[in-house]
Design an enzyme around this catalytic site. Structure first.
Site, mmCIF file in Angstrom:
data_model
loop_
_atom_site.group_PDB
_atom_site.id
_atom_site.type_symbol
_atom_site.label_atom_id
_atom_site.label_comp_id
_atom_site.label_asym_id
_atom_site.label_seq_id
_atom_site.Cartn_x
_atom_site.Cartn_y
_atom_site.Cartn_z
ATOM 1 N N GLU A 1 48.955 8.183 -7.433
ATOM 2 C CA GLU A 1 47.762 7.985 -6.769
ATOM 3 C C GLU A 1 47.905 6.295 -6.445
ATOM 4 O O GLU A 1 48.417 5.689 -7.301
ATOM 5 C CB GLU A 1 46.530 8.003 -7.643
ATOM 6 C CG GLU A 1 45.158 7.434 -7.136
ATOM 7 C CD GLU A 1 44.043 7.382 -8.176
ATOM 8 O OE1 GLU A 1 42.855 7.383 -7.678
ATOM 9 O OE2 GLU A 1 44.464 7.334 -9.170
ATOM 10 N N CYS B 1 42.840 11.904 -9.338
ATOM 11 C CA CYS B 1 42.645 11.371 -10.745
ATOM 12 C C CYS B 1 41.385 11.729 -11.473
ATOM 13 O O CYS B 1 41.255 12.667 -11.971
ATOM 14 C CB CYS B 1 42.823 9.843 -10.497
ATOM 15 S SG CYS B 1 43.058 8.818 -11.697
ATOM 16 N N LYS C 1 38.368 11.451 -2.335
ATOM 17 C CA LYS C 1 38.124 11.663 -3.891
ATOM 18 C C LYS C 1 36.702 11.685 -3.879
ATOM 19 O O LYS C 1 36.129 10.702 -3.721
ATOM 20 C CB LYS C 1 38.684 10.490 -4.567
ATOM 21 C CG LYS C 1 38.673 10.412 -6.082
ATOM 22 C CD LYS C 1 39.278 9.100 -6.567
ATOM 23 C CE LYS C 1 39.276 9.385 -8.265
ATOM 24 N NZ LYS C 1 40.092 7.778 -8.711
#
Length: 298
Positions: free
Chosen positions: A45, A155, A118
């Site tokens: 990431e 993540c 995200k």
């Protein structure tokens, strides 16, 4: 019985705070993974620089760029085409007045297959992402690449079983999670490494799909509004098989290029015969649409 075989890879390295250096490292490791036979190669990431979210600083918004004509994405498109591999590319996206923690999926011919933003944005000491990122608006997506249908989340998304299940329901044959996680600045005694791994192993086992997680290593110090903040990233990038078993794993200090091969057709029949999708009861899951478990019919 043999079917479609794919070799996946997770990369792990320490970042500097220099974009050119980090992108060069990523390219070197992508090439190394390709030499090991990898078809789909995951970079960690926000690999272009330090994990800047330790601080709330206006100047760090200068690190954001639009997806269109992004130099790192263009470079990775050329690399993917040259090597014939799939590369998910994480970046800090600027979209007019919105900002996202995003990833584009580059197919083996260099085509940009689209973007995922995200969905779950953390906010805590050392991981103050809500200052920089809007919640993603793409929804969970599956990308049909040359080698497999893949689901890619980012993540903090990896802590939510709903995200993994949503991608599996859409046909994801492999799940990928680029990551930046390590120590907790407010509590040096807190180590989430094993918890982090077990949660994702559960996603793989619950959905009967392989899973690839790529995390960074190294110590990064950021000047914040309250002095210096420091995170030691614990690496431990790994690849699981479809029952959650770890088949390749890195340590917490060394650069790594992990690879693992899977037969997607064999796994497909295992997934069908195990019954976890046959026996689902979505009519009973309305409670998941609430925040506190009340009024599930609404």
């Amino acid at each position: 019985m043999e079917g479609r075989k794919v070799v996946v890879s997770a990369l792990q390295f320490a970042c500097t705070d220099d974009v050119a250096s980090n992108v060069a490292t990523a390219e070197r490791l992508v090439r190394a993974a390709c030499k090991k036979g990898a078809n789909i190669i995951l970079i960690q990431e926000l690999f272009e620089g330090y994990y800047f979210c330790q601080a709330q600083r206006e100047d760090f918004f200068q690190r954001a760029h639009p997806c269109k004509d992004h130099p790192t994405i263009i470079r990775m498109q050329r690399l993917a085409k040259e090597l014939g591999v799939v590369i998910p590319v994480s970046f800090f996206e600027e979209a007019n007045n919105a900002h996202y923690n995003s990833i584009v999926i580059i197919d083996a011919d260099g085509t940009n297959l689209g973007i995922y933003r995200k969905s779950h944005i953390p906010d805590g000491p050392g991981y103050q992402e809500k200052f920089y990122f809007n919640p993603g608006d793409t929804g969970f997506k599956v990308f049909e690449t040359k080698f497999a249908k893949i689901g890619v989340a980012i993540c903090w998304d990896q802590w939510f079983p709903e995200a993994a299940r949503a991608m599996a329901l859409q046909g994801a044959e492999i799940l990928f999670y680029p990551t930046a996680i390590g120590s907790e600045p407010q509590d040096q005694g807190l180590d989430s490494r094993d918890h982090w791994k077990r949660v994702m192993q559960g996603h793989a086992g619950a959905n009967v799909v392989p899973l690839v997680a790529s995390n960074r290593i190294g110590k990064e110090t950021i000047q914040t509004e309250h002095g210096k903040s420091e995170i030691t990233f614990y690496g431990n990038s790994f690849i699981t098989g479809p029952t959650g078993e770890i088949v390749a794993e890195a340590d917490d200090k060394e650069e790594a290029v992990l690879v693992a091969e899977f037969d997607l057709d064999i796994i497909k029949f295992k997934r069908k015969s195990w019954g976890v999708f046959r026996d689902r009861r979505p009519d009973l899951y309305k409670v998941l649409l609430t925040l506190d478990g009340s009024n599930p019919a609404v």
